[in-house]
Write a protein that holds these residues in place. Sequence first.
Motif, mmCIF file in Angstrom:
data_model
loop_
_atom_site.group_PDB
_atom_site.id
_atom_site.type_symbol
_atom_site.label_atom_id
_atom_site.label_comp_id
_atom_site.label_asym_id
_atom_site.label_seq_id
_atom_site.Cartn_x
_atom_site.Cartn_y
_atom_site.Cartn_z
ATOM 1 N N ALA A 49 0.830 -1.167 -0.056
ATOM 2 C CA ALA A 49 -0.036 0.060 0.079
ATOM 3 C C ALA A 49 0.637 1.273 -0.060
ATOM 4 O O ALA A 49 1.984 1.312 0.655
ATOM 5 C CB ALA A 49 -0.845 0.270 1.076
ATOM 6 N N ASN A 50 0.380 2.287 -0.625
ATOM 7 C CA ASN A 50 1.007 3.651 -0.310
ATOM 8 C C ASN A 50 -0.052 4.795 -0.113
ATOM 9 O O ASN A 50 -1.188 4.796 -0.390
ATOM 10 C CB ASN A 50 2.106 3.929 -1.557
ATOM 11 N N ILE A 51 0.697 5.772 0.046
ATOM 12 C CA ILE A 51 -0.363 6.960 0.593
ATOM 13 C C ILE A 51 0.346 8.105 0.304
ATOM 14 O O ILE A 51 1.762 8.347 0.741
ATOM 15 C CB ILE A 51 -0.745 6.991 2.095
ATOM 16 N N GLU A 52 -0.348 9.095 -0.439
ATOM 17 C CA GLU A 52 0.246 10.408 -0.771
ATOM 18 C C GLU A 52 0.269 11.419 0.489
ATOM 19 O O GLU A 52 -0.205 11.124 1.357
ATOM 20 C CB GLU A 52 -0.490 11.035 -2.109
ATOM 21 N N PHE A 68 -6.284 -4.319 4.858
ATOM 22 C CA PHE A 68 -5.408 -3.392 5.405
ATOM 23 C C PHE A 68 -5.619 -2.339 5.113
ATOM 24 O O PHE A 68 -6.364 -1.790 3.991
ATOM 25 C CB PHE A 68 -4.087 -3.629 4.526
ATOM 26 N N THR A 69 -5.229 -1.359 6.125
ATOM 27 C CA THR A 69 -5.447 0.403 6.025
ATOM 28 C C THR A 69 -4.234 0.888 6.216
ATOM 29 O O THR A 69 -3.579 0.890 7.156
ATOM 30 C CB THR A 69 -6.517 0.701 6.786
ATOM 31 N N ILE A 70 -3.790 1.776 5.229
ATOM 32 C CA ILE A 70 -2.642 2.752 5.633
ATOM 33 C C ILE A 70 -3.087 3.932 5.761
ATOM 34 O O ILE A 70 -4.138 4.463 5.440
ATOM 35 C CB ILE A 70 -1.938 2.522 3.954
ATOM 36 N N SER A 71 -2.242 4.677 6.780
ATOM 37 C CA SER A 71 -2.539 5.961 7.181
ATOM 38 C C SER A 71 -1.367 6.586 7.461
ATOM 39 O O SER A 71 -0.246 5.991 7.593
ATOM 40 C CB SER A 71 -3.596 5.861 8.480
ATOM 41 N N ARG A 72 -1.424 8.112 7.815
ATOM 42 C CA ARG A 72 -0.169 8.854 8.233
ATOM 43 C C ARG A 72 -0.623 9.811 8.950
ATOM 44 O O ARG A 72 -1.744 10.289 9.075
ATOM 45 C CB ARG A 72 0.432 9.343 6.634
ATOM 46 N N ASP A 73 0.341 10.321 9.881
ATOM 47 C CA ASP A 73 0.370 11.155 10.912
ATOM 48 C C ASP A 73 1.318 12.351 10.632
ATOM 49 O O ASP A 73 2.423 11.945 10.813
ATOM 50 C CB ASP A 73 0.158 10.730 12.257
ATOM 51 N N ASN A 74 1.053 13.364 10.058
ATOM 52 C CA ASN A 74 2.411 14.283 9.517
ATOM 53 C C ASN A 74 2.607 15.140 10.654
ATOM 54 O O ASN A 74 4.029 15.575 10.673
ATOM 55 C CB ASN A 74 1.750 15.188 8.541
ATOM 56 N N VAL A 75 1.992 15.179 11.795
ATOM 57 C CA VAL A 75 2.781 15.805 13.001
ATOM 58 C C VAL A 75 3.581 14.870 13.877
ATOM 59 O O VAL A 75 4.457 15.413 14.252
ATOM 60 C CB VAL A 75 1.512 16.075 14.073
ATOM 61 N N ARG A 76 3.215 13.662 13.734
ATOM 62 C CA ARG A 76 4.152 12.660 14.320
ATOM 63 C C ARG A 76 5.174 11.933 13.474
ATOM 64 O O ARG A 76 5.998 11.171 13.855
ATOM 65 C CB ARG A 76 3.386 11.508 15.104
ATOM 66 N N ALA A 79 4.020 6.833 9.641
ATOM 67 C CA ALA A 79 3.018 6.088 8.756
ATOM 68 C C ALA A 79 2.710 4.834 9.444
ATOM 69 O O ALA A 79 3.290 4.220 10.005
ATOM 70 C CB ALA A 79 3.552 5.884 7.480
ATOM 71 N N TYR A 80 1.409 4.298 9.144
ATOM 72 C CA TYR A 80 0.985 2.935 9.721
ATOM 73 C C TYR A 80 0.301 2.279 8.721
ATOM 74 O O TYR A 80 -0.105 2.620 7.660
ATOM 75 C CB TYR A 80 -0.345 3.294 10.856
ATOM 76 N N LEU A 81 0.385 1.012 9.140
ATOM 77 C CA LEU A 81 -0.347 -0.102 8.247
ATOM 78 C C LEU A 81 -1.229 -1.144 9.125
ATOM 79 O O LEU A 81 -0.335 -2.013 9.986
ATOM 80 C CB LEU A 81 0.454 -1.044 7.546
ATOM 81 N N GLN A 82 -2.442 -0.655 9.179
ATOM 82 C CA GLN A 82 -3.420 -1.655 9.784
ATOM 83 C C GLN A 82 -3.713 -2.806 9.157
ATOM 84 O O GLN A 82 -4.156 -2.783 8.000
ATOM 85 C CB GLN A 82 -4.373 -0.886 10.426
ATOM 86 N N MET A 83 -3.512 -4.105 9.722
ATOM 87 C CA MET A 83 -3.568 -5.251 9.062
ATOM 88 C C MET A 83 -4.624 -6.047 9.717
ATOM 89 O O MET A 83 -4.287 -6.536 10.935
ATOM 90 C CB MET A 83 -2.397 -6.304 8.798
ATOM 91 N N ASN A 84 -5.618 -6.508 9.025
ATOM 92 C CA ASN A 84 -6.927 -7.181 9.876
ATOM 93 C C ASN A 84 -7.158 -8.348 8.917
ATOM 94 O O ASN A 84 -6.855 -8.716 7.949
ATOM 95 C CB ASN A 84 -8.216 -6.585 9.778
ATOM 96 N N ASN A 85 -7.703 -9.399 9.623
ATOM 97 C CA ASN A 85 -7.954 -10.704 9.089
ATOM 98 C C ASN A 85 -6.732 -11.340 8.242
ATOM 99 O O ASN A 85 -6.823 -11.479 7.142
ATOM 100 C CB ASN A 85 -9.070 -10.608 8.180
#
Length: 118
Positions: A49-52, A68-76, A79-85
């Motif tokens: 996965a990637n995120i702009e 799977f869900t990718i996310s990012r926190d520009n303050v911290r 980047a994260y990758l939540q992986m389910n199932n």
Amino acid sequence: QMQVVESGGGLVTPGGSLTLSCTTSGDNFSWYVMGWYRQAPGKERELVANIEISSDNKNYAESVKGRFTISRDNVRSTAYLQMNNLKPDATAVYYCHASSVMDSSGYWGQGTQVTVSL
């Protein structure tokens, strides 16, 4: 130069969940497209996965869409990758990659092992 460090890998049973984190330092995180890749034994590294930079656009491999869900926190600067199932075929070393939109530079982390097994 950007430093990239992954964490959060481990052993999980099929159907379980894990969240990977990619912490960066050394440059402006907001200038980087962030990607998660994985490499299973004997296989080539593949994009998961990637995120702009604005989080508006996310791309997923077909095999992980909906789980799977990718996310990012520009303050911290993370980047994260939540992986389910999770399935056994998710077993791999997961790598984070930071790709600068300012130039052609790109940086890899050292990887974190994810093992899905009974």
